[in-house]
Design an enzyme around this catalytic site. Structure first.
Site, mmCIF file in Angstrom:
data_model
loop_
_atom_site.group_PDB
_atom_site.id
_atom_site.type_symbol
_atom_site.label_atom_id
_atom_site.label_comp_id
_atom_site.label_asym_id
_atom_site.label_seq_id
_atom_site.Cartn_x
_atom_site.Cartn_y
_atom_site.Cartn_z
ATOM 1 N N ASP A 171 24.647 -21.839 -136.862
ATOM 2 C CA ASP A 171 24.371 -21.371 -135.503
ATOM 3 C C ASP A 171 24.470 -19.853 -135.409
ATOM 4 O O ASP A 171 23.626 -19.190 -134.786
ATOM 5 C CB ASP A 171 25.367 -21.994 -134.522
ATOM 6 C CG ASP A 171 25.029 -23.425 -134.174
ATOM 7 O OD1 ASP A 171 23.845 -23.704 -133.909
ATOM 8 O OD2 ASP A 171 25.940 -24.263 -134.155
ATOM 9 N N SER A 172 25.517 -19.302 -135.995
ATOM 10 C CA SER A 172 25.710 -17.854 -135.903
ATOM 11 C C SER A 172 24.633 -17.089 -136.663
ATOM 12 O O SER A 172 24.146 -16.056 -136.196
ATOM 13 C CB SER A 172 27.096 -17.477 -136.423
ATOM 14 O OG SER A 172 28.105 -18.057 -135.613
#
Length: 401
Positions: A171-172
């Site tokens: 996600d990051s």
């Protein structure tokens, strides 16, 4: 909130929830953009309840990713909500969303509709697999993206199960690539006057950081696997246990640095030993070299190891927990442990600082984020769209806000 930073004057509409899209919005907000965080009136972002620490019922992942954002509520699924959103699009530069592909189109808010209202709008889309291709319609989480991309396969120890990092890395990474794409699209718009779609996939973001794995396989049939605490063929670069049991990283795989390490250990002859004379030789004899360094480190305290090697110009350092990170003098000097005044608990909460550091227009943590959904409804809908207090009250009553 007073906007400062390189993106001062840029307005971002952030849709979606949890990590990837909100991280992209946070990065743009850190650099000075005005970010309007849009949540459903009846379904706030679940990130408000994420994080392992709890105080008075509040959790603190929200503090990190909601910082520098104004919180408004709006139901885009209603006709009036759609109209208000398009009014906001007229006055904005970037939209960030991380819904499953097709969601905006289902609400009749696809890019063609947005572009008709604002030719310069940039739509940043983050999804599991991208907006096209046979898997586009599938929901995607970071855990699966890390696995499907091949990234998870390289984690862990040979012969063991492939563990995950204790973070939502996929996600990051996607949030970072999404913000990078937004900046590139902003520059291109300054040339053409026209926006575009930035299409970021979690799987592709995980794939993008995998160095030479693809050409190594294509040319040599190499399927890179996990290598534990080191990289195969890169030596010495590993962790070594000190006399008190704690671990220290020593990285001296470059020829010049390796010679310094040998001198610092009192073993200068190792630098001319045919087993270790260059990068290739050290890679072939990695186990033997690691054993020599491990024996040296085991007789010394971690501070002695690090001080001795740092003075000699050898790269080394401790494996810190967050308890050591928040007191690290270098990070503190750089402003990388930043205070956020979290009004939910009435005190400062520490979080990560702003990266990167710009010399002329640095970003900043200006606000810890909203204490409640819709906290800035009156400011935005009245100040930006010109709605009256009665209008806003009626919209709340209808469930649009």
């Amino acid at each position: 909130m007073t906007a400062t930073g390189a993106l001062d004057g840029i307005r971002v509409l952030e849709l979606g929830t949890l990590i990837s899209g909100p991280f992209a919005g946070r990065l743009l907000g850190d650099m000075g953009a005005e970010v309007l965080k849009i949540e459903l009136p009846t379904s706030p972002d679940p990130l408000r309840t994420w994080g392992q620490a709890e105080r008075d019922g509040h959790h603190f992942f929200w503090t990190v990713h909601a910082r520098n954002k104004k919180a408004i509520t709006l139901d885009l699924r209603t006709a009036r909500g759609r109209e208000l959103f398009l009014d906001l699009v007229d006055r904005s530069d970037i939209i960030v969303e991380n819904f499953r592909p097709g969601t905006l189109e289902k609400w009749d808010l696809g890019y063609d509709v947005l572009r008709d209202r604002n030719e310069g709008i940039i739509l940043v889309r983050v999804s599991g697999y991208g907006q096209t291709g046979p898997d586009a319609a599938k929901a995607g989480y970071a855990s699966v993206a890390e696995a499907a991309s091949g990234l998870r396969h390289m984690n862990g120890f040979p012969g063991g199960p492939p563990p995950r990092l204790a973070l939502s890395l996929g996600d990051s990474l996607a949030g970072m690539f999404a913000a990078q794409g937004a900046l590139a699209a902003l520059y291109r718009r300054s040339v053409t006057g026209v926006g575009q779609v930035v299409d970021t996939a979690l799987t592709e973001s995980c794939l993008a950081i995998q160095e030479s794995t693809i050409p190594d396989y294509d040319v040599g049939g190499v399927v890179r696997g996990p290598s534990g605490t080191r990289l195969e063929g890169i030596a010495p670069s590993n962790i070594y246990q000190s006399a008190n049991g704690s671990w220290v990283v020593i990285a001296a795989n470059q020829d010049t640095v390796f010679r310094r390490l040998c001198t610092a250990m009192g073993r200068p002859e190792l630098a001319t030993d045919e087993r270790f004379t260059d990068h290739v030789a050290r890679g072939r004899n990695q186990d033997e070299l690691d054993a020599i360094i491990a024996a040296w480190a085991a007789q010394r305290q971690p501070t002695e190891i690090i001080d001795t090697l740092s003075e000699a110009g050898v790269i080394s350092g401790p494996i810190n927990t967050v308890a050591e990170v928040v007191t690290d003098p270098q990070l503190l000097a750089r402003g990388m442990i930043a205070d956020h005044f979290d009004e939910r608990i009435g005190r400062n909460v520490k979080g990560p600082g702003v990266v990167p550091v710009l010399s002329e227009s640095p970003g900043s943590v200006r606000h810890a984020g909203s204490a409640r959904p819709g906290q800035h409804n009156d400011e935005v809908y009245s100040g930006l769209l010109g709605l009256s207090g009665d209008d806003i009250a009626a919209l709340r009553e209808e469930g649009v806000l």
